[in-house]
Design a protein around this motif. Sequence first.
Motif, mmCIF file in Angstrom:
data_model
loop_
_atom_site.group_PDB
_atom_site.id
_atom_site.type_symbol
_atom_site.label_atom_id
_atom_site.label_comp_id
_atom_site.label_asym_id
_atom_site.label_seq_id
_atom_site.Cartn_x
_atom_site.Cartn_y
_atom_site.Cartn_z
ATOM 1 N N ALA A 62 0.837 -1.210 0.000
ATOM 2 C CA ALA A 62 0.000 0.000 0.000
ATOM 3 C C ALA A 62 0.870 1.256 0.000
ATOM 4 C CB ALA A 62 -0.926 0.003 1.211
ATOM 5 N N SER A 63 1.966 1.220 0.748
ATOM 6 C CA SER A 63 2.863 2.377 0.791
ATOM 7 C C SER A 63 3.478 2.631 -0.581
ATOM 8 C CB SER A 63 3.978 2.149 1.809
ATOM 9 O OG SER A 63 3.435 1.940 3.097
ATOM 10 N N ARG A 64 3.857 1.550 -1.251
ATOM 11 C CA ARG A 64 4.459 1.690 -2.574
ATOM 12 C C ARG A 64 3.447 2.242 -3.579
ATOM 13 N NH1 ARG A 64 9.010 0.628 -5.121
ATOM 14 N NH2 ARG A 64 8.847 0.440 -7.386
ATOM 15 N N ARG A 65 2.221 1.731 -3.535
ATOM 16 C CA ARG A 65 1.182 2.243 -4.448
ATOM 17 C C ARG A 65 0.935 3.728 -4.200
ATOM 18 N NH1 ARG A 65 -1.665 -2.303 -3.291
ATOM 19 N NH2 ARG A 65 -3.196 -1.143 -2.072
ATOM 20 N N CYS A 66 0.879 4.093 -2.922
ATOM 21 C CA CYS A 66 0.653 5.487 -2.553
ATOM 22 C C CYS A 66 1.769 6.370 -3.115
ATOM 23 C CB CYS A 66 0.578 5.594 -1.032
ATOM 24 S SG CYS A 66 0.263 7.249 -0.412
ATOM 25 N N LEU A 67 3.021 5.940 -2.953
ATOM 26 C CA LEU A 67 4.168 6.689 -3.478
ATOM 27 C C LEU A 67 4.124 6.767 -5.000
ATOM 28 C CD1 LEU A 67 7.402 5.567 -1.567
ATOM 29 C CD2 LEU A 67 6.541 7.917 -1.839
ATOM 30 N N GLU A 68 3.799 5.642 -5.642
ATOM 31 C CA GLU A 68 3.756 5.621 -7.113
ATOM 32 C C GLU A 68 2.714 6.595 -7.634
ATOM 33 O OE1 GLU A 68 3.057 1.474 -7.841
ATOM 34 O OE2 GLU A 68 5.208 0.997 -7.941
ATOM 35 N N GLU A 69 1.556 6.615 -6.967
ATOM 36 C CA GLU A 69 0.479 7.514 -7.397
ATOM 37 C C GLU A 69 0.899 8.974 -7.213
ATOM 38 O OE1 GLU A 69 -3.831 8.454 -5.651
ATOM 39 O OE2 GLU A 69 -3.582 6.356 -6.248
ATOM 40 N N LEU A 70 1.492 9.256 -6.052
ATOM 41 C CA LEU A 70 1.936 10.620 -5.765
ATOM 42 C C LEU A 70 2.995 11.069 -6.763
ATOM 43 C CD1 LEU A 70 1.892 13.055 -3.822
ATOM 44 C CD2 LEU A 70 3.677 11.910 -2.518
ATOM 45 N N CYS A 71 4.002 10.216 -6.981
ATOM 46 C CA CYS A 71 5.098 10.584 -7.884
ATOM 47 C C CYS A 71 4.603 10.731 -9.317
ATOM 48 C CB CYS A 71 6.223 9.553 -7.805
ATOM 49 S SG CYS A 71 7.043 9.551 -6.196
ATOM 50 N N GLY A 72 3.681 9.854 -9.718
ATOM 51 C CA GLY A 72 3.120 9.950 -11.067
ATOM 52 C C GLY A 72 2.362 11.247 -11.258
ATOM 53 N N THR A 73 1.596 11.651 -10.262
ATOM 54 C CA THR A 73 0.837 12.900 -10.339
ATOM 55 C C THR A 73 1.781 14.097 -10.379
ATOM 56 O OG1 THR A 73 -0.993 11.893 -9.152
ATOM 57 C CG2 THR A 73 -0.942 14.294 -9.205
ATOM 58 N N LEU A 74 2.844 14.052 -9.561
ATOM 59 C CA LEU A 74 3.794 15.166 -9.549
ATOM 60 C C LEU A 74 4.494 15.300 -10.891
ATOM 61 C CD1 LEU A 74 5.386 14.733 -5.995
ATOM 62 C CD2 LEU A 74 3.731 16.461 -6.728
ATOM 63 N N GLU A 75 4.816 14.164 -11.529
ATOM 64 C CA GLU A 75 5.479 14.209 -12.833
ATOM 65 C C GLU A 75 4.595 14.847 -13.888
ATOM 66 O OE1 GLU A 75 6.727 10.255 -13.892
ATOM 67 O OE2 GLU A 75 8.124 10.202 -12.193
ATOM 68 N N ARG A 76 3.301 14.584 -13.802
ATOM 69 C CA ARG A 76 2.384 15.125 -14.816
ATOM 70 C C ARG A 76 1.996 16.578 -14.541
ATOM 71 N NH1 ARG A 76 0.199 10.077 -13.868
ATOM 72 N NH2 ARG A 76 -1.469 10.925 -12.567
ATOM 73 N N SER A 77 2.235 17.031 -13.313
ATOM 74 C CA SER A 77 1.742 18.363 -12.960
ATOM 75 C C SER A 77 2.620 19.456 -13.553
ATOM 76 C CB SER A 77 1.680 18.508 -11.440
ATOM 77 O OG SER A 77 2.981 18.468 -10.911
ATOM 78 N N THR A 78 2.060 20.618 -13.661
ATOM 79 C CA THR A 78 2.782 21.737 -14.242
ATOM 80 C C THR A 78 3.897 22.202 -13.326
ATOM 81 O OG1 THR A 78 0.708 22.759 -13.584
ATOM 82 C CG2 THR A 78 1.379 23.067 -15.880
ATOM 83 N N PRO A 79 5.043 22.571 -13.897
ATOM 84 C CA PRO A 79 6.114 23.117 -13.060
ATOM 85 C C PRO A 79 5.610 24.369 -12.356
ATOM 86 C CG PRO A 79 6.876 22.724 -15.318
ATOM 87 C CD PRO A 79 5.388 22.523 -15.302
#
Length: 108
Positions: free
Chosen positions: A78-95
């Motif tokens: 669950a921790s890994r999924r949470c991190l993956e989701e967070l990191c994926g969202t941050l990568e897609r977000s605008t600088p």
Amino acid sequence: GTARHGVRTKDISLGGACLHADSDFPVGTALTLYVPWLGPDGQPTAHTEAVTGRVVWMTRIEQEYQLGVVFDAHPAAASRRCLEELCGTLERSTPGLAPLPKQTFDLS
């Protein structure tokens, strides 16, 4: 006893994080970072997953400290999924998007 500290997340990945803290934490300090699940709006929710790690470097910048934290190699699923989701969202977000709000972590 376990102390809770508010930190700002400067940078986070699946392997670790760069945090800004108000007090110093010696290299080697074990800690638990509470990573937020994101809501449908992409904003952090109150629901978090614990990710354990340790401080590998620390730099003082004026009145605060920048910490380099490496996460433990095998987080819970669950921790890994949470991190993956967070990191994926941050990568897609605008600088220039606002940084994550202060998160708390516990020192063990």
